[in-house]
Write a protein that holds these residues in place. Sequence first.
Motif, short mmCIF file in Angstrom:
data_model
loop_
_atom_site.label_atom_id
_atom_site.label_comp_id
_atom_site.label_asym_id
_atom_site.label_seq_id
_atom_site.Cartn_x
_atom_site.Cartn_y
_atom_site.Cartn_z
N ARG A 101 -126.88 -82.93 -39.47
CA ARG A 101 -126.02 -81.84 -39.92
C ARG A 101 -124.57 -82.27 -40.17
NH1 ARG A 101 -127.21 -76.53 -36.41
NH2 ARG A 101 -126.62 -77.90 -34.69
N ALA A 102 -124.27 -83.54 -39.96
CA ALA A 102 -122.94 -84.05 -40.30
C ALA A 102 -122.85 -84.21 -41.82
CB ALA A 102 -122.69 -85.38 -39.62
N PRO A 103 -121.65 -84.10 -42.38
CA PRO A 103 -121.50 -84.29 -43.83
C PRO A 103 -121.97 -85.67 -44.27
CG PRO A 103 -119.50 -83.32 -42.89
CD PRO A 103 -120.36 -83.75 -41.74
N SER A 104 -122.69 -85.71 -45.39
CA SER A 104 -123.15 -86.98 -45.97
C SER A 104 -122.28 -87.27 -47.19
CB SER A 104 -124.63 -86.86 -46.37
OG SER A 104 -125.11 -88.07 -46.90
N TRP A 105 -121.30 -88.16 -47.00
CA TRP A 105 -120.29 -88.41 -48.02
C TRP A 105 -120.81 -89.35 -49.10
CZ3 TRP A 105 -116.10 -85.40 -47.79
CH2 TRP A 105 -115.83 -84.77 -46.57
N PRO A 106 -120.29 -89.25 -50.33
CA PRO A 106 -120.69 -90.20 -51.38
C PRO A 106 -120.38 -91.63 -50.98
CG PRO A 106 -119.45 -88.34 -52.30
CD PRO A 106 -119.34 -88.24 -50.81
N SER A 107 -121.11 -92.55 -51.56
CA SER A 107 -120.93 -93.97 -51.25
C SER A 107 -119.48 -94.39 -51.46
CB SER A 107 -121.84 -94.81 -52.15
OG SER A 107 -121.65 -96.19 -51.93
N GLY A 108 -118.96 -95.10 -50.47
CA GLY A 108 -117.59 -95.61 -50.56
C GLY A 108 -116.52 -94.64 -50.14
N ILE A 109 -116.93 -93.40 -49.80
CA ILE A 109 -115.97 -92.37 -49.40
C ILE A 109 -116.22 -91.99 -47.95
CG2 ILE A 109 -115.22 -89.98 -49.77
CD1 ILE A 109 -115.84 -90.31 -52.71
N CYS A 110 -115.16 -91.89 -47.18
CA CYS A 110 -115.24 -91.43 -45.79
C CYS A 110 -114.44 -90.14 -45.66
CB CYS A 110 -114.67 -92.49 -44.84
SG CYS A 110 -115.66 -93.99 -44.79
N GLY A 111 -114.93 -89.23 -44.85
CA GLY A 111 -114.22 -87.96 -44.73
C GLY A 111 -114.58 -87.22 -43.45
N SER A 112 -113.94 -86.07 -43.29
CA SER A 112 -114.18 -85.23 -42.13
C SER A 112 -113.79 -83.81 -42.50
CB SER A 112 -113.36 -85.72 -40.93
OG SER A 112 -113.67 -84.97 -39.76
N ILE A 113 -114.52 -82.84 -41.95
CA ILE A 113 -114.30 -81.42 -42.22
C ILE A 113 -114.16 -80.68 -40.90
CG2 ILE A 113 -115.27 -79.32 -43.27
CD1 ILE A 113 -116.87 -81.14 -45.15
N SER A 114 -113.27 -79.70 -40.86
CA SER A 114 -113.12 -78.87 -39.67
C SER A 114 -112.83 -77.43 -40.10
CB SER A 114 -112.00 -79.40 -38.77
OG SER A 114 -111.94 -78.69 -37.56
N HIS A 115 -113.17 -76.49 -39.20
CA HIS A 115 -112.95 -75.07 -39.46
C HIS A 115 -112.32 -74.43 -38.24
CE1 HIS A 115 -116.70 -76.45 -41.41
NE2 HIS A 115 -116.36 -75.69 -42.43
N ALA A 116 -111.35 -73.57 -38.46
CA ALA A 116 -110.76 -72.77 -37.37
C ALA A 116 -109.78 -71.78 -37.97
CB ALA A 116 -110.04 -73.66 -36.35
N GLY A 117 -109.62 -70.65 -37.30
CA GLY A 117 -108.60 -69.69 -37.68
C GLY A 117 -108.69 -69.22 -39.11
N GLY A 118 -109.91 -69.09 -39.64
CA GLY A 118 -110.08 -68.63 -41.00
C GLY A 118 -109.86 -69.68 -42.07
N LEU A 119 -109.69 -70.94 -41.67
CA LEU A 119 -109.45 -72.02 -42.61
C LEU A 119 -110.51 -73.10 -42.49
CD1 LEU A 119 -105.60 -72.67 -42.23
CD2 LEU A 119 -106.75 -71.43 -44.08
N ALA A 120 -110.79 -73.74 -43.61
CA ALA A 120 -111.55 -74.99 -43.63
C ALA A 120 -110.63 -76.07 -44.16
CB ALA A 120 -112.78 -74.85 -44.54
N ALA A 121 -110.63 -77.22 -43.52
CA ALA A 121 -109.80 -78.33 -43.95
C ALA A 121 -110.65 -79.59 -44.01
CB ALA A 121 -108.61 -78.54 -43.01
N ALA A 122 -110.26 -80.50 -44.89
CA ALA A 122 -111.00 -81.76 -45.05
C ALA A 122 -110.04 -82.90 -45.31
CB ALA A 122 -112.01 -81.64 -46.19
N LEU A 123 -110.44 -84.07 -44.83
CA LEU A 123 -109.77 -85.34 -45.14
C LEU A 123 -110.76 -86.22 -45.87
CD1 LEU A 123 -108.03 -86.26 -41.76
CD2 LEU A 123 -107.17 -84.80 -43.60
N VAL A 124 -110.28 -86.95 -46.87
CA VAL A 124 -111.13 -87.88 -47.61
C VAL A 124 -110.32 -89.13 -47.91
CG1 VAL A 124 -112.19 -88.29 -49.87
CG2 VAL A 124 -112.69 -86.18 -48.65
N THR A 125 -110.97 -90.29 -47.79
CA THR A 125 -110.31 -91.55 -48.14
C THR A 125 -111.35 -92.57 -48.55
OG1 THR A 125 -108.74 -93.21 -47.32
CG2 THR A 125 -110.40 -92.44 -45.77
N ARG A 126 -110.92 -93.64 -49.13
CA ARG A 126 -111.83 -94.73 -49.45
C ARG A 126 -112.17 -95.47 -48.16
NH1 ARG A 126 -108.34 -93.92 -53.53
NH2 ARG A 126 -109.10 -94.02 -55.69
N CYS A 127 -113.44 -95.77 -47.97
CA CYS A 127 -113.87 -96.43 -46.74
C CYS A 127 -113.24 -97.82 -46.59
CB CYS A 127 -115.39 -96.54 -46.68
SG CYS A 127 -116.24 -94.95 -46.64
N MET A 128 -112.88 -98.45 -47.69
CA MET A 128 -112.25 -99.76 -47.60
C MET A 128 -110.87 -99.66 -46.94
SD MET A 128 -111.23 -100.37 -51.62
CE MET A 128 -110.42 -101.92 -51.25
#
Length: 218
Positions: free
Chosen positions: A74-101
């Motif tokens: 159930r964890a996010p499955s990111w596209p190849s070469g991309i690393c990220g994270s998602i969180s939810h709280a207080g009516g908001l969803a936020a995400a970080l994304v970066t190149r895995c390199m």
Amino acid sequence: MVRQALRAMLPAAVGIGVHGIDQTVPPLLPGEAEGVARAVPGRVREFAAGRAAARLAMTDASLPAAAVPAGPDRAPSWPSGICGSISHAGGLAAALVTRCMDWPSVGLDLEEARPMAADLIDLVVGPDDCLGSDLPPPLAATLLFSAKEAAFKAQFPVTGLWLDYRDVALTITPGAFALTLCDVPLSGTWRLDGQMIVTVMLMTPDQHGALLRAACPK
């Protein structure tokens, strides 16, 4: 406000996306809807807002927007070469994304800045945790919970470890936190932004390699 807080905490190479959970969101992309096929409507809205935030983060990082299905765990499955994270709280969803390199694993957590209930503190705060901030202890416990969430999200794709909150000792200092996992030192940053606690961990290539080589108990 959360987006500004994250931008102040992160290098420019990390893309940021924030989306309201109750805002209208674009349709889910192919492969994503299966992750919430049996979910209640509230969970579907949360999931969709998280994926919308993820695509905003991809665009912010000058990466093509793409689907982020839920994996078997159930964890996010990111596209190849991309690393990220998602969180939810207080009516908001936020995400970080970066190149895995650049950053091979990242963790993000948002929590509403509320004191932790007394009956939950012992489930989160271990004997070796250090709540070294100026926050009142019940609020510092919420910060500790958030920092552990960010750290656990960052380490899981590397180690596969499902950690309990008392399994790892964490030290909070003003604006930062640190822990050691499988003899590898890790660190992150935090910020109290109005009514929200924001915590982030970015794993360097050296830390990622050390964790991969470590004999972590499964």
